[in-house]
Design a protein around this motif. Sequence first.
Motif, PDB file in Angstrom:
ATOM      1  N   THR A   1      -9.562   7.804   2.650  1.00 31.38           N
ATOM      2  CA  THR A   1      -8.438   8.726   2.709  1.00 31.38           C
ATOM      3  C   THR A   1      -8.941  10.156   2.830  1.00 31.38           C
ATOM      4  O   THR A   1      -8.135  11.098   2.781  1.00 31.38           O
ATOM      5  CB  THR A   1      -7.567   8.612   1.447  1.00 31.38           C
ATOM      6  OG1 THR A   1      -8.374   8.901   0.283  1.00 31.38           O
ATOM      7  CG2 THR A   1      -6.983   7.203   1.302  1.00 31.38           C
TER       8      THR A   1
ATOM      9  N   ALA B   1      -2.980   4.486   8.752  1.00 30.89           N
ATOM     10  CA  ALA B   1      -1.645   4.729   8.223  1.00 30.89           C
ATOM     11  C   ALA B   1      -0.858   5.529   9.257  1.00 30.89           C
ATOM     12  O   ALA B   1      -1.382   6.457   9.871  1.00 30.89           O
ATOM     13  CB  ALA B   1      -1.739   5.491   6.910  1.00 30.89           C
TER      14      ALA B   1
ATOM     15  N   SER C   1      -2.589   9.228   6.564  1.00 31.88           N
ATOM     16  CA  SER C   1      -3.159   9.444   5.234  1.00 31.88           C
ATOM     17  C   SER C   1      -4.393   8.606   4.944  1.00 31.88           C
ATOM     18  O   SER C   1      -5.140   8.900   3.997  1.00 31.88           O
ATOM     19  CB  SER C   1      -2.111   9.156   4.161  1.00 31.88           C
ATOM     20  OG  SER C   1      -1.670   7.799   4.231  1.00 31.88           O
TER      21      SER C   1
ATOM     22  N   SER D   1      -5.035  -4.198   2.105  1.00 31.22           N
ATOM     23  CA  SER D   1      -4.594  -4.064   0.713  1.00 31.22           C
ATOM     24  C   SER D   1      -4.867  -2.681   0.132  1.00 31.22           C
ATOM     25  O   SER D   1      -4.274  -2.297  -0.882  1.00 31.22           O
ATOM     26  CB  SER D   1      -5.286  -5.121  -0.159  1.00 31.22           C
ATOM     27  OG  SER D   1      -6.672  -4.823  -0.330  1.00 31.22           O
TER      28      SER D   1
ATOM     29  N   PHE E   1      -4.286   0.193   1.722  1.00 33.50           N
ATOM     30  CA  PHE E   1      -3.325   1.168   2.233  1.00 33.50           C
ATOM     31  C   PHE E   1      -2.077   1.194   1.355  1.00 33.50           C
ATOM     32  O   PHE E   1      -1.658   0.183   0.814  1.00 33.50           O
ATOM     33  CB  PHE E   1      -2.924   0.818   3.667  1.00 33.50           C
ATOM     34  CG  PHE E   1      -3.983   1.102   4.696  1.00 33.50           C
ATOM     35  CD1 PHE E   1      -3.948   2.271   5.442  1.00 33.50           C
ATOM     36  CD2 PHE E   1      -5.017   0.205   4.914  1.00 33.50           C
ATOM     37  CE1 PHE E   1      -4.916   2.534   6.393  1.00 33.50           C
ATOM     38  CE2 PHE E   1      -6.000   0.457   5.858  1.00 33.50           C
ATOM     39  CZ  PHE E   1      -5.957   1.623   6.607  1.00 33.50           C
ATOM     40  N   GLU E   2      -1.484   2.381   1.254  1.00 37.66           N
ATOM     41  CA  GLU E   2      -0.274   2.553   0.450  1.00 37.66           C
ATOM     42  C   GLU E   2       0.942   2.899   1.295  1.00 37.66           C
ATOM     43  O   GLU E   2       2.010   3.171   0.750  1.00 37.66           O
ATOM     44  CB  GLU E   2      -0.505   3.634  -0.612  1.00 37.66           C
ATOM     45  CG  GLU E   2      -1.587   3.265  -1.622  1.00 37.66           C
ATOM     46  CD  GLU E   2      -1.784   4.327  -2.677  1.00 37.66           C
ATOM     47  OE1 GLU E   2      -1.184   5.416  -2.546  1.00 37.66           O
ATOM     48  OE2 GLU E   2      -2.543   4.062  -3.642  1.00 37.66           O
ATOM     49  N   SER E   3       0.782   2.914   2.604  1.00 37.20           N
ATOM     50  CA  SER E   3       1.907   3.227   3.481  1.00 37.20           C
ATOM     51  C   SER E   3       1.835   2.362   4.729  1.00 37.20           C
ATOM     52  O   SER E   3       0.847   1.648   4.958  1.00 37.20           O
ATOM     53  CB  SER E   3       1.910   4.709   3.861  1.00 37.20           C
ATOM     54  OG  SER E   3       0.703   5.074   4.496  1.00 37.20           O
TER      55      SER E   3
END
Length: 242
Positions: A93, A113, A117, A139, A141-143
């Motif tokens: 990131t 992303a 991000s 897994s 990634f948050e978006s």
Amino acid sequence: MSTLKPNWQSASNVRSVTSTREGGVSKSPFSGLNLGMHVGDNPADVEANRLQLASLANMPSAPVWLNQTHSTVVAKVDAPTDTVVDADASFTTVPGVVLSAMTADCLPILLAAKDGSAVSAVHAGWRGLAGGIVENAMSLFESELQAWIGPGIGFDAFEVGEDVRDAFCTNHPEYTIAFKPHPTSGKWLADLALIAEMKLKSLGVDSVTQSGLCTFQDSTRFYSYRRDGQTGRMASFIWIKA
């Protein structure tokens, strides 16, 4: 020297590039822009190739190189490093960290992303793809994300045994469409890029772009381990612009 710009529409702050074998200083049998230190090439030639490519692609730092073993290990990278990382994919990131995945028939898969991000570079041979390398990278990634599948061995060139077909199809019969009988050998031909796309879409990635390029068939632009045996390596790179 030539490079390929991935044919996807990523976020404006995401940069990506794939090398070819064209250009460079490596001698036969690695002739061209070999980026692999582990294949028996002259290390000084490989280093010269790497420096030339980094300059051509305007990379903000030296790439993070991986010791790839067809594992399912994904390394989180928080800063540029000269240390070779034991993994088959990397994730960051942090702007300015250049991730890489070396290939010579296996698939390079770049993940980003959609909001720019986070990014990941994945080395996906059949073992890693069947074992969960894509799932492990995703897994982190948050978006919502998108994917690009780069040059790899094509459907008509990738001959495999029943074990490879079983590795994908025993629990996921939908993958049978990615296999067809070899016309003479009694084995199978496998469409690794299609399997990767199906897997990504089944995991919720709605934006998957294929390069449509076969490393085995195009000896001018690409190294191919299946075609040549001892050979060099290309690499695919991704980073977040600072």
